[in-house]
Design a protein around this motif. Structure first.
Motif, PDB file in Angstrom:
ATOM      1  N   VAL A 158      19.456  49.998  94.814  1.00 33.56           N
ATOM      2  CA  VAL A 158      20.783  50.592  94.689  1.00 33.56           C
ATOM      3  C   VAL A 158      20.630  52.078  94.969  1.00 33.56           C
ATOM      4  N   LEU A 159      21.282  52.561  95.993  1.00 36.38           N
ATOM      5  CA  LEU A 159      21.246  53.981  96.317  1.00 36.38           C
ATOM      6  C   LEU A 159      22.185  54.703  95.363  1.00 36.38           C
ATOM      7  N   ASP A 160      21.636  55.647  94.599  1.00 36.18           N
ATOM      8  CA  ASP A 160      22.397  56.349  93.577  1.00 36.18           C
ATOM      9  C   ASP A 160      23.010  57.643  94.102  1.00 36.18           C
ATOM     10  N   GLY A 161      22.376  58.287  95.053  1.00 37.12           N
ATOM     11  CA  GLY A 161      22.905  59.532  95.578  1.00 37.12           C
ATOM     12  C   GLY A 161      21.912  60.219  96.488  1.00 37.12           C
ATOM     13  N   TYR A 162      22.392  61.275  97.147  1.00 36.58           N
ATOM     14  CA  TYR A 162      21.504  62.103  97.951  1.00 36.58           C
ATOM     15  C   TYR A 162      22.082  63.497  98.078  1.00 36.58           C
ATOM     16  N   GLY A 163      21.198  64.435  98.369  1.00 34.44           N
ATOM     17  CA  GLY A 163      21.606  65.827  98.487  1.00 34.44           C
ATOM     18  C   GLY A 163      20.402  66.702  98.724  1.00 34.44           C
ATOM     19  N   PHE A 164      20.549  67.972  98.369  1.00 31.30           N
ATOM     20  CA  PHE A 164      19.480  68.947  98.562  1.00 31.30           C
ATOM     21  C   PHE A 164      19.050  69.521  97.217  1.00 31.30           C
ATOM     22  N   THR A 165      17.775  69.775  97.086  1.00 31.29           N
ATOM     23  CA  THR A 165      17.225  70.540  95.975  1.00 31.29           C
ATOM     24  C   THR A 165      16.814  71.878  96.571  1.00 31.29           C
ATOM     25  N   VAL A 166      17.251  72.962  95.957  1.00 35.47           N
ATOM     26  CA  VAL A 166      16.962  74.296  96.468  1.00 35.47           C
ATOM     27  C   VAL A 166      16.049  75.008  95.479  1.00 35.47           C
ATOM     28  N   ASN A 167      14.926  75.490  95.983  1.00 35.45           N
ATOM     29  CA  ASN A 167      13.934  76.173  95.171  1.00 35.45           C
ATOM     30  C   ASN A 167      13.850  77.629  95.650  1.00 35.45           C
ATOM     31  N   PRO A 168      14.621  78.552  95.012  1.00 37.94           N
ATOM     32  CA  PRO A 168      14.640  79.938  95.492  1.00 37.94           C
ATOM     33  C   PRO A 168      13.273  80.605  95.428  1.00 37.94           C
ATOM     34  N   VAL A 169      13.068  81.573  96.299  1.00 35.45           N
ATOM     35  CA  VAL A 169      11.847  82.360  96.288  1.00 35.45           C
ATOM     36  C   VAL A 169      11.698  82.989  94.906  1.00 35.45           C
TER      37      VAL A 169
END
Length: 188
Positions: free
Chosen positions: A97-108
C-alpha cells in the motif's frame, strides 16, 4: 525504468535495515529535478522558513486519502506513475500500500535528529538522494546483529522516536557474557 534497477532483498523478519536497490535513469532524474524545482517555487516562502530553522523538514506531494493531491500540490501524473512503477519493481511479490511520497529537505548545517526508528517490518521508504551525499548529510543507521535477542532489541526500540542505545548496549553486554561491545555497524 532503468535497466539497472533491481528488486529489493527481503529483510530478516524482526530487524531493520537499508540497502541499495538501483539507480535512477537520466530521464527520470531530470523529471525528479523538475518536480523538485517546481515544488520549491510553489512554496518558496514556506521552504525558506524551513531552511532558516536549520532542521530537516518534509514536503509531502501526495498522501493516501488525497487521490487528486492537495491544493498546494495537485497530483503530477508523470511523477505518480513513476513512483508506482518503482514501488512495484522494489516489492514485486508483496501486496504493498503506497502511503505517500514527497521530498525530505536537509538544510546545510542542520541539527542532527535524535536516533529514531523510521522504518519497521511493515513500513519502508525508498530514499533517492537529489544531492551528493556526504558524511554530513547522509542517512545514518544502525544494523544490529541477528544474534542479539529479540527482547533486547525490542526493549531498546520501545520508543521509536528515541532509541535507547544505553539499554541496547547493556543488553548486548549481558548477552555477550559481559563483553564490552556488541556486533553492530553504523552506516554513514
Amino acid at each position: 525504468m532503468a535497466a539497472d534497477f533491481v528488486a529489493a532483498v527481503p529483510l530478516a523478519p524482526n530487524r531493520l535495515g537499508m540497502f541499495p536497490v538501483g539507480a535512477v535513469a537520466e530521464p527520470d532524474r531530470a523529471m525528479l529535478e523538475a518536480v523538485l524545482s517546481a515544488t520549491h517555487a510553489r512554496i518558496a516562502d514556506q521552504w525558506d522558513v524551513g531552511l532558516a530553522r536549520g532542521e530537516l523538514f518534509w514536503v509531502t506531494l501526495w498522501q493516501a486519502g488525497q487521490p487528486n493531491g492537495s491544493k498546494e500540490f495537485p497530483i503530477d501524473r508523470a511523477l505518480d506513475l513513476w513512483v508506482r512503477k518503482i514501488v512495484a519493481a522494489c516489492y514485486p511479490n508483496d501486496d504493498v500500500v503506497l502511503d505517500g511520497y514527497g521530498f525530505t529537505v536537509n538544510p546545510v548545517a542542520s541539527r542532527a535528529q535524535e536516533w529514531h526508528v523510521d522504518y519497521h517490518r511493515h513500513y519502508s521508504t525508498l530514499f533517492i538522494p537529489m544531492t551528493t551525499l556526504t558524511p554530513d548529510n547522509a542517512l545514518q543507521y544502525v544494523a544490529m546483529s541477528d544474534a542479539i535477542p529479540d527482547d533486547v532489541y525490542a526493549g531498546a526500540a520501545r520508543n521509536p522516536s528515541d532509541i535507547d542505545f544505553d539499554m541496547l548496549l547493556a543488553g548486548c553486554a549481558a548477552w555477550a557474557g559481559g563483553a564490552s561491545r556488541c556486533e553492530y555497524s553504523v552506516g554513514r
